[in-house]
Design a protein around this motif. Structure first.
Motif, mmCIF file in Angstrom:
data_model
loop_
_atom_site.group_PDB
_atom_site.id
_atom_site.type_symbol
_atom_site.label_atom_id
_atom_site.label_comp_id
_atom_site.label_asym_id
_atom_site.label_seq_id
_atom_site.Cartn_x
_atom_site.Cartn_y
_atom_site.Cartn_z
ATOM 1 N N LYS A 17 5.501 6.816 0.718
ATOM 2 C CA LYS A 17 5.769 5.336 0.764
ATOM 3 C C LYS A 17 7.291 5.385 1.512
ATOM 4 O O LYS A 17 8.378 5.442 0.564
ATOM 5 C CB LYS A 17 5.804 4.650 -0.468
ATOM 6 C CG LYS A 17 6.050 3.071 -0.006
ATOM 7 C CD LYS A 17 5.270 2.252 0.900
ATOM 8 C CE LYS A 17 5.407 0.873 1.032
ATOM 9 N NZ LYS A 17 4.572 0.333 2.115
ATOM 10 N N GLU A 59 0.855 -1.210 -0.045
ATOM 11 C CA GLU A 59 0.169 0.038 -0.053
ATOM 12 C C GLU A 59 0.964 1.255 -0.109
ATOM 13 O O GLU A 59 2.143 1.284 0.580
ATOM 14 C CB GLU A 59 -0.738 0.113 1.241
ATOM 15 C CG GLU A 59 -1.876 -0.860 1.213
ATOM 16 C CD GLU A 59 -3.293 -0.535 2.121
ATOM 17 O OE1 GLU A 59 -2.952 0.341 2.905
ATOM 18 O OE2 GLU A 59 -4.450 -1.321 1.951
ATOM 19 N N SER A 114 -5.041 6.052 2.522
ATOM 20 C CA SER A 114 -4.151 4.694 2.328
ATOM 21 C C SER A 114 -4.650 4.328 0.685
ATOM 22 O O SER A 114 -6.081 4.256 0.631
ATOM 23 C CB SER A 114 -4.363 3.400 3.164
ATOM 24 O OG SER A 114 -3.717 3.746 4.389
ATOM 25 N N ASN A 115 -3.979 3.784 -0.110
ATOM 26 C CA ASN A 115 -4.398 3.110 -1.545
ATOM 27 C C ASN A 115 -3.527 2.266 -1.801
ATOM 28 O O ASN A 115 -2.126 2.225 -1.838
ATOM 29 C CB ASN A 115 -4.221 4.528 -2.504
ATOM 30 C CG ASN A 115 -4.874 4.121 -3.940
ATOM 31 O OD1 ASN A 115 -5.989 3.976 -3.797
ATOM 32 N ND2 ASN A 115 -3.904 3.955 -4.877
ATOM 33 N N PRO A 116 -3.927 1.083 -2.298
ATOM 34 C CA PRO A 116 -3.277 -0.034 -2.856
ATOM 35 C C PRO A 116 -2.350 0.316 -4.120
ATOM 36 O O PRO A 116 -2.980 0.927 -5.042
ATOM 37 C CB PRO A 116 -4.296 -1.365 -2.962
ATOM 38 C CG PRO A 116 -5.575 -0.651 -3.290
ATOM 39 C CD PRO A 116 -5.569 0.756 -2.340
ATOM 40 N N THR A 117 -1.378 -0.062 -4.252
ATOM 41 C CA THR A 117 -0.572 0.132 -5.708
ATOM 42 C C THR A 117 -1.052 -0.817 -6.597
ATOM 43 O O THR A 117 -1.338 -2.244 -6.149
ATOM 44 C CB THR A 117 0.876 0.280 -5.263
ATOM 45 O OG1 THR A 117 1.302 -0.859 -4.709
ATOM 46 C CG2 THR A 117 1.390 1.390 -4.582
ATOM 47 N N ASP A 154 0.467 5.489 0.649
ATOM 48 C CA ASP A 154 -0.574 6.717 1.130
ATOM 49 C C ASP A 154 -0.530 7.813 0.060
ATOM 50 O O ASP A 154 0.607 8.139 -0.349
ATOM 51 C CB ASP A 154 -0.132 7.232 2.265
ATOM 52 C CG ASP A 154 -0.267 6.101 3.445
ATOM 53 O OD1 ASP A 154 -1.246 5.399 3.478
ATOM 54 O OD2 ASP A 154 0.431 6.402 4.507
#
Length: 348
Positions: free
Chosen positions: A262, A2, A189-192, A4
């Motif tokens: 990150k 993840e 938060s955001n999944p790559t 941000d």
């Protein structure tokens, strides 16, 4: 894995963006963390034009150890057009500051975030009426207003002269030539998305993003003309390189992102590093305090430029590297930035 993402949002009351609430923000005045050992004006002076650099942004990024309970990273920039150079961050300054939970400036009890915001915690040194940085120079007439430099005193004089010598408190009035419009940076938060993810889906998302881009409908960027968007994303010498295409694919889901965070990760470069910043990455300077290595922590995205409305500033990626240990310090210490630009075809 993840990462941000940071998004710019306007607050109804910017009182919530003062140091009492440990904000992440773009523009406005710096919300100082360590309130006594403020950076010296010389530390924030552009070495090319000698003008004072101004506050661009700060991120609140605490770590899980006693001496990093509170931790903020600050970015300052010279706005002089002649000081902007491709792939050079010399017109920027990055500072790190941190405090333990028990410190002499802030209560161990977090401030309530409802009702009306409380006033900021005042610095123990005078700050500049124009930019909010340490101000060793007082107005020669009234001796009550302070400035970091003669340049900022001259810029502020038209606002100050009517009240010079008055005992009445005068509210701060932003000077557009010095202070950027203020936004909160909201971190989510955001999944790559892996590079090897379904390429058909990637291409579809990219096509959708480019269509939105062309029509001016990318969220808060809806008022930006196609020509202005091309300044940041289109008509580039690297528009066909894989790095640039991957950059656009990665941001297609969240085109309004202005920060990618990150710690210990890798930046999302906007074009091939080999021809731009590879030499800088091979020789990242170690921490000036502990001698340890620095690592990537976050980057400021080119979408930020749309919000700043500053014609003389330009960048592709501002990648910030900080001490991997975030070692104990006093006051403010400099960290490192790598600036990658996107050079348009007409410049070649």
């Amino acid at each position: 894995m993840e990462i941000d993402l940071g998004f710019a949002e306007k607050r109804d009351n910017n009182g919530w963006l003062t140091n009492r609430y440990f904000p992440s923000k773009l523009g406005g005045l710096p919300a100082w963390l360590e309130l006594e050992a403020l950076p010296d004006p010389k530390q924030l002076q552009c070495q090319k034009c000698m003008a004072p650099k101004v506050f661009l942004a700060q991120l609140y990024a605490p770590h899980e150890d006693d001496f990093n309970f509170h931790r903020s990273i600050y970015i300052f920039v010279c706005r002089n057009a002649d000081c902007q150079q491709d792939h050079s961050a010399e017109n920027f300054t990055v500072l790190r500051s941190q405090l333990a939970l028990k410190n002499k400036f802030f209560s161990e009890q977090a401030a309530e975030d409802d009702g009306e915001p409380l006033p900021p915690i005042p610095c123990l040194k005078k700050v500049c009426a124009a930019c909010g940085c340490y101000a060793p120079h007082a107005c020669s007439r009234c001796k009550t207003i302070y400035y970091c430099s003669s340049a900022h005193q001259r810029a502020h004089w038209s606002d100050h002269k009517a009240n010079c010598g008055s005992s009445n408190a005068v509210p701060h009035k932003p000077l557009k030539a010095i202070e950027f419009e203020e936004f909160e940076i909201v971190i989510e938060s955001n999944p790559t998305r892996p590079v090897e993810e379904d390429h058909k889906d990637d291409d579809a998302r990219l096509a959708e993003f480019e269509a939105l881009q062309a029509s001016g409908n990318t969220g808060d960027l809806s008022n930006v003309s196609e020509a202005e968007m091309d300044k940041y994303f289109g008509n580039t010498a690297g528009s066909d390189d894989k790095t640039f295409r991957q950059f656009k694919k990665q941001i297609a889901d969240e085109p309004e992102q202005i920060v990618r965070y990150k710690r210990g990760g890798e930046p999302l470069w906007i074009t091939n590093t080999a021809a731009t910043v590879a030499d800088q990455l091979k020789s990242l300077p170690n921490c000036s305090q502990c001698g340890g290595i620095r690592q990537f922590e976050f980057q400021i995205m080119p979408q930020t430029l749309v919000l700043l409305k500053e014609e003389f500033l330009d960048w592709g990626v501002l990648a910030v590297y900080t001490c991997a240990k975030s070692c104990p310090i006093e006051g403010y210490v400099e960290e490192h930035m790598v600036k990658q630009d996107v050079v348009s075809q007409e410049n070649h």
